[in-house]
Design an enzyme around this catalytic site. Structure first.
Site, PDB file in Angstrom:
ATOM      1  N   ARG A  26      -9.973  -7.354 -18.313  1.00  0.00           N
ATOM      2  CA  ARG A  26     -11.122  -7.629 -19.090  1.00  0.00           C
ATOM      3  C   ARG A  26     -10.921  -7.484 -20.384  1.00  0.00           C
ATOM      4  NH1 ARG A  26     -15.416  -4.902 -14.848  1.00  0.00           N
ATOM      5  NH2 ARG A  26     -15.012  -6.284 -13.038  1.00  0.00           N
TER       6      ARG A  26
ATOM      7  N   TYR B 205     -10.162 -10.315   6.160  1.00  0.00           N
ATOM      8  CA  TYR B 205     -10.833  -9.153   5.532  1.00  0.00           C
ATOM      9  C   TYR B 205     -12.411  -9.771   5.277  1.00  0.00           C
ATOM     10  CZ  TYR B 205     -12.716  -5.786   3.070  1.00  0.00           C
ATOM     11  OH  TYR B 205     -13.624  -4.862   2.490  1.00  0.00           O
TER      12      TYR B 205
ATOM     13  N   GLU C  15      -7.109   9.441   0.681  1.00  0.00           N
ATOM     14  CA  GLU C  15      -6.806   8.444   1.675  1.00  0.00           C
ATOM     15  C   GLU C  15      -5.256   8.031   1.473  1.00  0.00           C
ATOM     16  OE1 GLU C  15     -11.015   5.944   1.430  1.00  0.00           O
ATOM     17  OE2 GLU C  15      -9.176   4.766   0.719  1.00  0.00           O
TER      18      GLU C  15
ATOM     19  N   ARG D 293      -3.024  -2.944   8.348  1.00  0.00           N
ATOM     20  CA  ARG D 293      -2.768  -1.770   7.633  1.00  0.00           C
ATOM     21  C   ARG D 293      -3.878  -0.844   8.177  1.00  0.00           C
ATOM     22  NH1 ARG D 293      -3.275  -1.339   2.173  1.00  0.00           N
ATOM     23  NH2 ARG D 293      -4.078  -3.585   1.797  1.00  0.00           N
TER      24      ARG D 293
ATOM     25  N   ARG E  99      -6.150   7.363  -3.159  1.00  0.00           N
ATOM     26  CA  ARG E  99      -7.106   7.563  -3.845  1.00  0.00           C
ATOM     27  C   ARG E  99      -7.985   8.814  -3.095  1.00  0.00           C
ATOM     28  NH1 ARG E  99     -11.620   2.690  -2.900  1.00  0.00           N
ATOM     29  NH2 ARG E  99     -11.715   2.961  -0.414  1.00  0.00           N
TER      30      ARG E  99
ATOM     31  N   ASP F  75     -15.983  -8.787   3.360  1.00  0.00           N
ATOM     32  CA  ASP F  75     -16.926  -7.690   2.788  1.00  0.00           C
ATOM     33  C   ASP F  75     -18.218  -7.783   3.670  1.00  0.00           C
ATOM     34  OD1 ASP F  75     -15.891  -6.274   0.806  1.00  0.00           O
ATOM     35  OD2 ASP F  75     -16.096  -8.074  -0.576  1.00  0.00           O
TER      36      ASP F  75
ATOM     37  N   ARG G 298      -3.540 -13.308  -8.778  1.00  0.00           N
ATOM     38  CA  ARG G 298      -4.005 -12.671 -10.328  1.00  0.00           C
ATOM     39  C   ARG G 298      -4.178 -11.258 -10.455  1.00  0.00           C
ATOM     40  NH1 ARG G 298      -9.543 -12.708  -9.706  1.00  0.00           N
ATOM     41  NH2 ARG G 298      -9.708 -12.910 -11.884  1.00  0.00           N
TER      42      ARG G 298
END
Ligand code: FAD
Ligand code: NA
Length: 389
Positions: A179, A360, A312, A258, A289, A362, A175
């Protein structure tokens, strides 16, 4: 020292288990860490030239909606009221991210209401209606329409994967949130902030117990030092948070990742970009970025005439690189299943964390999963003799 439990890796997963074992169960804990410092990828240090806190392994923003994790982490640090926001540079114009009504109206030079914008994006997304997206490009267009997809998603994602999105599987994105209001807060969790005295102070507070001994510069697979795999497994309970494939000597193949290269630059100015993260959406700019870490702590007394920035660059990790994001190709997923079977049979070893489970996580997820592993595996092992894995 006599160890009741050995923990391989001092990231948030390993430190959480260590802290619980020492403080809750009164165990003697030995942590071994390959790097020269604790903390895993959340580690930060002070930049010598500017005094600015640098996240050595990439920008780390803490956020969670998990009440238990929030209460737990607040034992070791307080948090600032930092709220993360991201902007993106497309063709020399800066837009707010994630895509919101502000982005849409700026992009189309319009003043659409939420409903008008919704109708417009639905119409543009209908371009490929009825077709099953075969690649990332088609998927992106079918989610948010070609104009927004091509401006903000296509080339950024292409740079992250070093691959033309035409050749990337549609499954990479499920997805693309849009917003239909002007809210550009990046995270929508209940709690968000940065550790007031920095990440390393937080990580050190977790390990601050005489029952916890840490050996840095110590590799679990180095048989010339005493805290190694051969010497320990089967003799003392082990919590392993290093790479899953490495534990089994890559017997089922290498799991792919990666990595990110950081290019650090010091500048003779107080403020380079006015915000902590600026994405570069276009293919012509080689980096994804720029981070300017001074903006993570506007409350601190940082110098007004110099700053530090990090560009980066994203690429596939080779053997010697830091593994950052699991690639999860079909081959990876098949190998992972075989590794999981082996891990389940490895008596006396609990596999955890992002490397030990190849996913991954957080920070709040790594901490939450360590708290659960402590409750469900580690405590029952020491209290009732249940297997630790
Ligand atoms: P790690 O922190 O990786 O710790 C594992 C430790 O094991 C390492 O210190 C490693 O050196 C050690 N080790 C490995 N092999 C051996 C060995 N053989 N012997 C001894 N020691 C070994 N999370 C967020 O919540 N917000 C963010 O903004 C965020 N940004 C991120 C940005 C990047 C670029 C990356 C890569 C991650 C980010 N994360 C973020 C995720 C965060 O880093 C993880 O949640 C956290 O690091 C997980 O902790 P861990 O203990 O599982 O693993
Ligand atoms: Na991050």
């Amino acid at each position: 020292m006599n160890a009741d439990i050995v923990i391989v890796g001092s990231g948030f997963f390993g430190l959480t288990i260590a802290e619980r074992c020492a403080n809750e169960l009164g165990l003697n804990v030995v942590i071994i860490e390959r790097r020269s410092h604790i903390g895993g990828n959340a580690y930060s240090e002070t930049d010598l030239e500017t005094g600015i806190e640098i996240h050595k392994y990439g920008a780390h923003l803490f956020h969670t909606s998990n009440q238990r994790v929030w209460e737990y982490v607040n034992r070791f640090t307080s948090f600032t009221n930092y709220q993360h926001k991201v902007y993106t540079n497309h063709k020399g114009v800066v837009y707010p991210m994630p895509i919101n009504l502000g982005t849409i109206n700026q992009f189309f030079s319009a003043a659409y209401t939420p409903n008008e914008a919704r109708a417009l994006i639905a119409e543009q997304a209908g371009e490929l209606a009825g077709k099953d997206p075969e690649n990332l490009n088609d998927k992106g267009i079918s989610l948010i329409g070609r104009p927004l997809y091509e401006a903000f998603i296509k080339n950024y994602t292409g740079k992250q994967w070093q691959t033309d999105p035409k050749n990337l599987p549609a499954s990479i994105i499920s997805r693309l949130p849009v917003r239909y209001n002007y809210d550009n807060r990046y995270f929508s969790d209940t709690y968000e902030g940065l550790p007031t005295k920095g990440y390393t102070a937080w990580l050190e507070a977790m390990a601050d117990n005489p029952k916890i001994t840490i050996h840095t510069d110590t590799d679990f697979f180095d048989t010339t030092q005493p805290w190694n795999q051969e010497a320990l497994v089967g003799k003392v309970p082990v919590v392993y948070t290093g790479p899953l494939d490495r534990y089994f000597n890559y017997s089922e193949g290498k799991l792919s990742w990666r990595t990110i290269d950081f290019e650090t630059e010091h500048l003779e100015m107080g403020d380079f970009q006015g915000t902590s993260v600026m994405n570069y959406a276009d293919a012509e700019v080689p980096y994804t970025r720029i981070i300017e870490p001074r903006h993570f702590h506007p409350e601190r007394d940082y110098p007004s005439d110099k700053t530090v920035i990090m560009r980066e660059f994203s690429r596939f990790a080779e053997a010697e690189d830091e593994p950052y994001y699991p690639i999860n190709s079909n081959e990876d997923r098949e190998a992972l299943l075989r590794y999981r079977e082996k891990a389940a049979q490895e008596n006396g070893v609990l596999f955890g964390g992002r490397l030990g489970t190849y996913q991954y996580l957080d920070m709040h997820m790594a901490i939450g999963s360590a708290l659960s592993a402590f409750d469900n595996k580690v405590r029952p092992h020491f209290e009732n003799g249940a297997p630790i894995n």
